[in-house]
Design an enzyme around this catalytic site. Sequence first.
Site, short mmCIF file in Angstrom:
data_model
loop_
_atom_site.label_atom_id
_atom_site.label_comp_id
_atom_site.label_asym_id
_atom_site.label_seq_id
_atom_site.Cartn_x
_atom_site.Cartn_y
_atom_site.Cartn_z
N GLU A 45 -89.76 29.45 25.05
CA GLU A 45 -88.81 30.55 25.00
C GLU A 45 -89.40 31.77 25.68
OE1 GLU A 45 -86.77 33.25 21.48
OE2 GLU A 45 -87.08 31.13 21.12
N SER A 65 -91.54 33.41 18.16
CA SER A 65 -91.37 31.98 18.45
C SER A 65 -91.66 31.71 19.93
CB SER A 65 -89.94 31.54 18.12
OG SER A 65 -89.68 31.74 16.74
N ARG A 69 -80.35 31.14 23.69
CA ARG A 69 -81.44 31.87 24.36
C ARG A 69 -81.22 31.92 25.87
NH1 ARG A 69 -81.13 32.55 19.96
NH2 ARG A 69 -82.62 32.26 18.27
#
Length: 337
Positions: A333, A237, A162
Amino acid sequence: MQIENNFSLKKYNTFGIEAKANQFVAVHSLNELKFILENHKTDTKFILGGGSNMLLTQDINALVIHIDLKGKRIIKEDADFVWVESQAGEAWHEFVLWTIDQNFGGLENMSLIPGNVGTTPVQNIGAYGTEIKDTFVSCDAMNISTQEMKTFVNNECKFGYRESIFKNEVKDQYVITSVVYKLTKHNHKINISYGDITKELEKNNVVTPTLKDVSNAVIAIRQSKLPDPKELGNSGSFFKNPIISKDAFEKVHALHTDMPHYVISKTEVKVPAGWLIEQAGFKGKRFGDAGIHKNQALVIVNYGNATGQEILNVSKDIQNTVLNKFGIAIEAEVNVI
């Protein structure tokens, strides 16, 4: 192309947060983007893609530039591979379905991920054993200050979990305008290594899965676990799965022997953040209009009128509780604005 003042961003972020942009403009071509950047050099600028990976906790006192560049094309191919270019404003899931319809392989495991193509390299998005870096060739980007175009190839992007150069060294310096992916034309590398996909295929009596079968399986799994942002505001998420040292894992695993984990290397282990959050007692909890989804503890949701600050407060409560219970820090995230 028209600049609008005091513009509502509620429809432009998947959390459905009511926040205002001081100024807002949607650009539909490179020329429009260049014109806006050239003629608003002194203005503070905020680049907006699909709005799927951000949490707005306040109004944006800036010129919000919505990247709405459309189009996709095959730029070259050989006997085994095809190079496909997509403009940044294309919806990611629709683009993935298009590649599958052409029998181009490589993106099927990332079906139904919200957002637009232009943000995929920024986050190095991934799901079910695949990441953007696996098929990414290059992206074109416009320098915000000079309006010059630059091509970033795969190894220049410094992809990690990520992570990319666009979140670090060149953050806020470029606008990604298009992305090129290298996909297979045949002999596809079907990846069903994640158990959920295998179970879904078995449930449907699929023995030799096609690209479409894998995509359908992923879509079914995601729909069973994740709420549709059009029906319940969310950003997918909210947290990254933490990667911890092997030594740290062995200590916490001795106390929680049922903790699922994935060995990353000889020295690192990945632990599912969703499991940690569920064990901390948050799954399905609601705090006013902010809450944690009943089917997936990784997903924080807006039940209607939650503010960005209320959602942020819930996320911090989760982080603190998980840290106190397991000694593991989980990182957001989602970009908090």
